[in-house]
Design a protein around this motif. Sequence first.
Motif, PDB file in Angstrom:
ATOM      1  N   GLU A 547       4.681  11.826  -2.031  1.00  0.00           N
ATOM      2  CA  GLU A 547       5.440  11.914  -3.284  1.00  0.00           C
ATOM      3  C   GLU A 547       6.758  12.664  -3.073  1.00  0.00           C
ATOM      4  N   ALA A 548       6.696  13.761  -2.288  1.00  0.00           N
ATOM      5  CA  ALA A 548       7.922  14.537  -2.030  1.00  0.00           C
ATOM      6  C   ALA A 548       8.942  13.677  -1.292  1.00  0.00           C
ATOM      7  N   THR A 549       8.438  12.881  -0.325  1.00  0.00           N
ATOM      8  CA  THR A 549       9.359  12.034   0.437  1.00  0.00           C
ATOM      9  C   THR A 549       9.984  10.978  -0.453  1.00  0.00           C
ATOM     10  N   CYS A 550       9.170  10.364  -1.322  1.00  0.00           N
ATOM     11  CA  CYS A 550       9.695   9.343  -2.234  1.00  0.00           C
ATOM     12  C   CYS A 550      10.759   9.944  -3.151  1.00  0.00           C
ATOM     13  N   ARG A 551      10.479  11.150  -3.634  1.00  0.00           N
ATOM     14  CA  ARG A 551      11.458  11.806  -4.510  1.00  0.00           C
ATOM     15  C   ARG A 551      12.768  12.008  -3.753  1.00  0.00           C
ATOM     16  N   LYS A 552      12.629  12.470  -2.542  1.00  0.00           N
ATOM     17  CA  LYS A 552      13.819  12.734  -1.724  1.00  0.00           C
ATOM     18  C   LYS A 552      14.611  11.452  -1.461  1.00  0.00           C
ATOM     19  N   LEU A 553      13.883  10.350  -1.303  1.00  0.00           N
ATOM     20  CA  LEU A 553      14.543   9.075  -1.014  1.00  0.00           C
ATOM     21  C   LEU A 553      14.958   8.339  -2.273  1.00  0.00           C
ATOM     22  N   GLY A 554      14.606   8.910  -3.434  1.00  0.00           N
ATOM     23  CA  GLY A 554      14.975   8.253  -4.683  1.00  0.00           C
ATOM     24  C   GLY A 554      14.158   7.009  -4.953  1.00  0.00           C
ATOM     25  N   LYS A 555      12.953   6.975  -4.411  1.00  0.00           N
ATOM     26  CA  LYS A 555      12.091   5.809  -4.661  1.00  0.00           C
ATOM     27  C   LYS A 555      11.111   6.133  -5.770  1.00  0.00           C
ATOM     28  N   PRO A 556      10.613   5.102  -6.489  1.00  0.00           N
ATOM     29  CA  PRO A 556       9.606   5.388  -7.525  1.00  0.00           C
ATOM     30  C   PRO A 556       8.317   5.898  -6.854  1.00  0.00           C
ATOM     31  N   LEU A 557       7.629   6.818  -7.542  1.00  0.00           N
ATOM     32  CA  LEU A 557       6.401   7.373  -6.962  1.00  0.00           C
ATOM     33  C   LEU A 557       5.325   6.298  -6.926  1.00  0.00           C
ATOM     34  N   PRO A 558       4.622   6.147  -5.805  1.00  0.00           N
ATOM     35  CA  PRO A 558       3.552   5.140  -5.747  1.00  0.00           C
ATOM     36  C   PRO A 558       2.288   5.652  -6.456  1.00  0.00           C
ATOM     37  N   ILE A 559       1.386   4.739  -6.754  1.00  0.00           N
ATOM     38  CA  ILE A 559       0.067   5.171  -7.246  1.00  0.00           C
ATOM     39  C   ILE A 559      -0.759   5.482  -5.999  1.00  0.00           C
ATOM     40  N   VAL A 560      -1.211   6.733  -5.900  1.00  0.00           N
ATOM     41  CA  VAL A 560      -1.940   7.134  -4.688  1.00  0.00           C
ATOM     42  C   VAL A 560      -3.447   7.181  -5.000  1.00  0.00           C
ATOM     43  N   HIS A 561      -4.208   6.444  -4.237  1.00  0.00           N
ATOM     44  CA  HIS A 561      -5.664   6.403  -4.420  1.00  0.00           C
ATOM     45  C   HIS A 561      -6.293   7.212  -3.304  1.00  0.00           C
ATOM     46  N   VAL A 562      -7.008   8.301  -3.688  1.00  0.00           N
ATOM     47  CA  VAL A 562      -7.600   9.176  -2.674  1.00  0.00           C
ATOM     48  C   VAL A 562      -9.133   9.024  -2.697  1.00  0.00           C
ATOM     49  N   THR A 595      11.853   0.007  -2.606  1.00  0.00           N
ATOM     50  CA  THR A 595      12.535   0.532  -3.789  1.00  0.00           C
ATOM     51  C   THR A 595      12.135  -0.368  -4.963  1.00  0.00           C
ATOM     52  N   GLU A 596      12.521   0.105  -6.170  1.00  0.00           N
ATOM     53  CA  GLU A 596      12.151  -0.637  -7.371  1.00  0.00           C
ATOM     54  C   GLU A 596      12.698  -2.073  -7.314  1.00  0.00           C
ATOM     55  N   SER A 597      13.952  -2.209  -6.930  1.00  0.00           N
ATOM     56  CA  SER A 597      14.558  -3.547  -6.939  1.00  0.00           C
ATOM     57  C   SER A 597      13.955  -4.423  -5.847  1.00  0.00           C
ATOM     58  N   GLU A 598      13.616  -3.800  -4.703  1.00  0.00           N
ATOM     59  CA  GLU A 598      12.998  -4.592  -3.636  1.00  0.00           C
ATOM     60  C   GLU A 598      11.652  -5.143  -4.097  1.00  0.00           C
ATOM     61  N   ARG A 599      10.937  -4.322  -4.862  1.00  0.00           N
ATOM     62  CA  ARG A 599       9.624  -4.793  -5.355  1.00  0.00           C
ATOM     63  C   ARG A 599       9.817  -5.924  -6.343  1.00  0.00           C
ATOM     64  N   VAL A 600      10.842  -5.812  -7.171  1.00  0.00           N
ATOM     65  CA  VAL A 600      11.106  -6.896  -8.130  1.00  0.00           C
ATOM     66  C   VAL A 600      11.433  -8.168  -7.350  1.00  0.00           C
ATOM     67  N   ASP A 601      12.298  -8.048  -6.334  1.00  0.00           N
ATOM     68  CA  ASP A 601      12.686  -9.220  -5.543  1.00  0.00           C
ATOM     69  C   ASP A 601      11.484  -9.825  -4.826  1.00  0.00           C
ATOM     70  N   ALA A 602      10.526  -8.950  -4.405  1.00  0.00           N
ATOM     71  CA  ALA A 602       9.370  -9.439  -3.661  1.00  0.00           C
ATOM     72  C   ALA A 602       8.233  -9.870  -4.590  1.00  0.00           C
ATOM     73  N   ALA A 603       8.549  -9.923  -5.883  1.00  0.00           N
ATOM     74  CA  ALA A 603       7.561 -10.330  -6.896  1.00  0.00           C
ATOM     75  C   ALA A 603       6.309  -9.467  -6.836  1.00  0.00           C
ATOM     76  N   LYS A 604       6.498  -8.163  -6.624  1.00  0.00           N
ATOM     77  CA  LYS A 604       5.370  -7.231  -6.664  1.00  0.00           C
ATOM     78  C   LYS A 604       5.529  -6.399  -7.919  1.00  0.00           C
ATOM     79  N   PRO A 605       4.687  -6.622  -8.894  1.00  0.00           N
ATOM     80  CA  PRO A 605       4.878  -5.913 -10.167  1.00  0.00           C
ATOM     81  C   PRO A 605       4.492  -4.440 -10.038  1.00  0.00           C
ATOM     82  N   GLY A 606       5.181  -3.591 -10.804  1.00  0.00           N
ATOM     83  CA  GLY A 606       4.841  -2.177 -10.906  1.00  0.00           C
ATOM     84  C   GLY A 606       5.137  -1.402  -9.643  1.00  0.00           C
ATOM     85  N   PRO A 607       4.772  -0.128  -9.671  1.00  0.00           N
ATOM     86  CA  PRO A 607       5.047   0.725  -8.512  1.00  0.00           C
ATOM     87  C   PRO A 607       4.145   0.369  -7.336  1.00  0.00           C
TER      88      PRO A 607
END
Lengths: 722, 124
Positions: A547-562, A595-607
Amino acid sequence: MPTGPSRKPYVSLGFKLTIPLVLVVAAAAIGAYLGLVRMARSNLFDSKVAAATMVTKLFAASVSPAVVFDDDTAMQRSVDDLARNEEVADVEVWAAPKPDAARSPAEPAAPQLAGFHRGGASGPLAGGTHVERAERTERIERDDTKVDVIEPILDPQGGVVAVARVRFTLERERAALARLARQSLFVSIAVATAFALAMLLMLARVVVMPLARLERAARSLAGGGSAGSERTVALFDDEVGRLTTTFASMAEAVVDRERRLADRNGELKLILDNVSQGFLMALPDGTLREERSAIVGAWLGALPTRATFGDVIGRLDPNARALAELGFLQLVDGALPLDVAVGQLPRSIRRDERHFELAYHPVVRGEELERVVIVLSDVTAEVERRRVEEDQREFAALVTHLVHDRRGFLEFWRESTALVASLACPTADASLRRDLHTLKGNARFFGMSRLSALCHALESAVAEAERPTLRAPERERLQAEWTATGDRLATLTEDGTAFVELTEADHARLTAAIVEHAPYDALAQLVAGYRFEPTRRSLERARQIVEATCRKLGKPLPIVHVRDDGLRLPPGRWSAFWSTFSHVLVNAADHGLETESERVDAAKPGPGNLWLTTSLEADELVVSVRDDGRGIDWERVRAKATERGVAHETQEQLEAALLAEGVSTKSAVADVSGRGVGLAAVAEAVAAMHGRIELESAYGVGTTWRFRFPSETLLEAHAPVS
Amino acid sequence: MSKKVIIVDDSRTARLQIINAISVDGYELIEAVDGKEGLEKLRAHPDTALVVLDLNMPRMNGLEMLSTAKSLGQGGVPFLLLTTEAQPELVQQARALGAKAWIVKPFIPDQLRAAVAKLSGAAR
């Protein structure tokens, strides 16, 4: 004294006026003198001629009877009477000449009848000859010394019977004339001299002296003094007077303007003496102008006259001097755009404990660089404030980690201390770059931004020079940074591993087991396990890293399953793995998740999604990381491997290449990742624990990493893990 | 025709960073991994507008390349040096060898871009 634009020798205006004036006056005096003499002479001689004519006429009348009667005695008497006149030099009476036809050739034309000659003064009037013609009218012959009057002597009938010739000397007139000439000369000289003196005096007073005063005043003004020491008051209202008046008011205006300028300079100096920034001005050759703020002296000490920009930098940091001087040369060269050239000059300089910042403002006229204004600021307080703030922030972060995850933190601490010790060792170590990279990642995760930045800088330096070790100052800096933090945390980290951590759930489970009379062995196993760390903690740390890395890179936070399956692991044995594990996480966040736009382009919905699990599969402990990001671009890995000369034929070889040091699919090294060092460190840690790495990745679909470890890693090691 | 810029740096990352910074201006970019290759590329492209040159390189470093280029009569092409803050004596030598300008690493991409634009423009 030669002044003004002309290089001709200085000749005073007075001198220039005197020469022509004297010449003109002298010419006038000479002219007047000559005129006077000429006039006097003419007057004197004319009167003499008139008188001589009259005397001769009377003589002719008186001698006429004696001639008619041929009385020689009477004739001679008349002659002698005339000769008593002192001015008469000669007298001759000649018979009237006969016509040529009436005389013989031997016979003289006419005989002399009577005569008188004063002793030797002059010769015979007619030169010893007769009178040629019997003229009926008088004739006058004159030169400078004498007047000859030739007068016919008439008989009563009017016939010419003889000719009288009388010579008058001009001695008296000449003497009078000489006297008169002397007097005239004296008077002329006196008048001319007086006139010339009067004219010169007037010129001097009206023109030359006022102009000389003006010149002195102008010179004084030009030399920086006031014009007031010279009297610049107009005597007359004429051209010179008006020039004087105009000059006086101009001088006043100049002095007034100078005073105002001096006042303004004084005020500016007051500002410069009281600002807390150092203002300096450099000429294009690097020489500093004398105008500068007083604080510069306080900071740098007295600078020499004609001090240069290099002197200033040299005082601040002798090592930076050469580069600064070169930078200044480059600025003046004009080969680079001004702002780019300015960008190569030193911006911040540290001198002992003080920090200075430098700013440069080029002053350009047209295309030409005229000046460079240098602004020097002592930012020690600001740097110190930032340092203290950073210290506090770091300390707060460390304490937070320590409180929330004491064991994890202490593991990080122990691991990092070992890394720093290894890095601070002067012998060459192949793992230098990996160790730096690992330390950087860990430091960043635990909020030690300064240490992390230092590691990044050292990584760059090492990569640039391809060095196998750190330089002595670099090692000292790293060690000092670590020790400083350690000192502050000493009380909190003492005997760090000498405790057992129990969660409420653990406590509840133990209580329940006791209440339910669980078998002794089970209880013993349960309690023994408390010394181990729950993998949930490691996975939670992993989540935070992602999450810290994503924040630093300006990417949306992923859903993390532990999913941890309630596993616990012996801490000492696993700390090296968990320490390098962060590289996999950072890679997942940086390279895997889009990134958010890359996911949209790759037709992957949501984070994006990230699965972090620890599980037991058969006899192996499996730690896995899975993301549904962009997956690994194997073609790119192949290209990289080719470039690095690493085998890349089979998928296994490609996977090995990915784990090899120096292979990164990133094109630019960033603060986060991209050096191709991290995965190699992971591979080494896994290998040290006899584990294996499995990798599944499909481009565009996602990546799964599985780290499989043999069952003995679940137990506490008997020997310390290297 | 676009201007040719030769980038001489042993680090691929550094070359990529340079390319990223200046490629928008449409140069024809030619890469070389050391001074030797740099000289070869310079010989093959005599109409080069600018050489961006790293100083520390294996086989043949930047200074050696500069002096060789000069002795081969290829010194007319402007050279832009990339150097670190700790190398003033190298910069001094490079200047003496005719290098036009230098930029301190790590560079700011926009500054490199402006420098390359000006220096490559000056060559024509």
